[in-house]
Scaffold this active site. Sequence first.
Site, PDB file in Angstrom:
ATOM      1  CG  ASN A  68      -0.442   1.205   2.060  1.00 41.70           C
ATOM      2  OD1 ASN A  68      -0.437   2.132   2.582  1.00 41.70           O
ATOM      3  ND2 ASN A  68       0.814  -0.401   3.351  1.00 41.70           N
ATOM      4  CB  ALA A  69       1.454   4.186  -1.376  1.00 42.06           C
ATOM      5  CB  CYS A 126       4.606   6.491   7.098  1.00 45.00           C
ATOM      6  SG  CYS A 126       3.419   6.325   5.750  1.00 45.00           S
ATOM      7  N   GLY A 238       2.470  -6.893  12.373  1.00 44.50           N
ATOM      8  CA  GLY A 238       2.946  -7.081  11.527  1.00 44.50           C
ATOM      9  C   GLY A 238       3.163  -8.656  11.097  1.00 44.50           C
TER      10      GLY A 238
END
Lengths: 297, 253
Positions: A68-69, A126, A238
């Site tokens: 994801n971005a 991030c 995670g």
Amino acid sequence: MDLTTNVTGLQLRNPTILAAGILGSTASSLKRVMSSGAGAVVTKSIGVALREGHPGPVMIQTEHGFLNAIGLANPSYHEFTHELKEAKGEVPVIVSIFGRNAEEFKEVALGLIGAGPDAFELNLSCPHAEGYGASLGEDPNEVEKITRAVKEAVNVPVWVKLPPLTSIVKSGLAAQKGGADAVVAINTLPAMAIDIESRFPVLGNISGGLSGAAIKPVALKCVYDLYAALNIDIIGVGGVSSWRDALEFILAGASAIEIGSAVYEDMDVFRHISEGIARYLQDTGCDLEDVQGAAVR
Amino acid sequence: MHAEITQIVNETPSTQTFFFDLYLGHVPGQYVMVWIRGVDEIPMSLSYSNAITVQKVGDATAALFKLGKGDSFGIRGPFGNGFSLEGKSILLIAGGVGAAPLGSLAEKAKGNNIRVKTILGAKSAEELLFKKRFDNAGDLMIATEDGSLGYPGLATELVDELDLAKYDAIYSCGPEKMMFRVLNIAEGFDVLSRVQFSLQRYVKCGLGLCGMCCIDPSGLRVCRDGPVFRGDQLVGTEFGQYTRDASGKRVKL
């Protein structure tokens, strides 16, 4: 089986927490997660100004997890105060915040404090927004400075979310020195995918962060190392998708675990993981405190 | 997936259908994420199992309109829950480009020997989308805002004249103001659970993870739990009131 856990003074009905960025933009989605059994929820990261985020694709599924971005899309802290007030409910709401520097972090924290957050999680990790997140979290001086600025400004617990690095312990120690109540490890790992037909990188931002099962062993090692070096709570995140994964993190020293990508397969993953942990504790005749950090040698 | 454009059909002055070289097994109402490389990725309903019908509205659709036969785009899906086809006699209420997923539903219904009646609305006669498809599938009533064809006015004014209790199922797609009016009419007939609406929201990830398209107060995700919802799921929600922009900020309708 009682799974009540105290994390930085917050009473959690169980040690499962919704991770930042997943279903965390609105009060209604946060409440839906609460009703699916989470012990606490973390919001989407909120900053000083409105951001639309990166162009799409912003998230794709790969064979080993998700890339994801999103690009820190958020409506600004001014707008988010309404959502936060509405989101307050059955379990603690931790607000993830981001900024470019200590001043911005402090501004966002002070701007939201009136809406009643139960804690803040500082996004210093991030991997896909230049000037934010990991670019700060990789510098122990910045970590300490930002943590201290927020800690001095507010009277709720401050958690610091760290990027997965070989030097994560240095950043963790810096957060602790700055007064953090907990560190959260880890964020997504820098990653990308390329479309071989068009020869374009797939994410609109070219690269992003990898989450899901693939990063679990990396996250586990980070939690293990942090637990050995720090005196504050460690929250593991995670690739947790089952109660067995969650227990690994708890055995490595985590006080609680955050869950993100696994929501894709199972909205009720929080309840299912809690039930699995409870069964394990019953079968082994232990309570949570007995197993926390028990694998650290 | 890589989709190569095989044919482009000009449907109306503002809409084009892009046929591509993949046949996606889909339920009408499901959508795909269309990636116009280097620009953006946008959710689009499938209007056929191998096509999307697009209205030019922003950067991504403008870039798509510049592509020709033999060009390509990326595609993910089909995603979400489509329309559930039920009963023997159904009503379709389509407004503007909202006819895109309903054209495919009309044909599927006809193939299943279901009696289909369609109310199709647009700003003008030339903007009526899939007139022939709906006509071939059953009864067609037309409404144009400028009065250039059929009833002069809104599609919902034609709905007002019908006895909605006569239909086993009702399907609607179009501007949210239009669908909200349909919801209110259906509530009056006490047939909310028989009406299925296809919602449009800012869908970012398409995977049900980012949460940007969640509806208040239920938290239902348009991308994964929808885009098709029944009327009784939408009563008392944000539907017809507000939507959200790319940042998550509320925008009044």
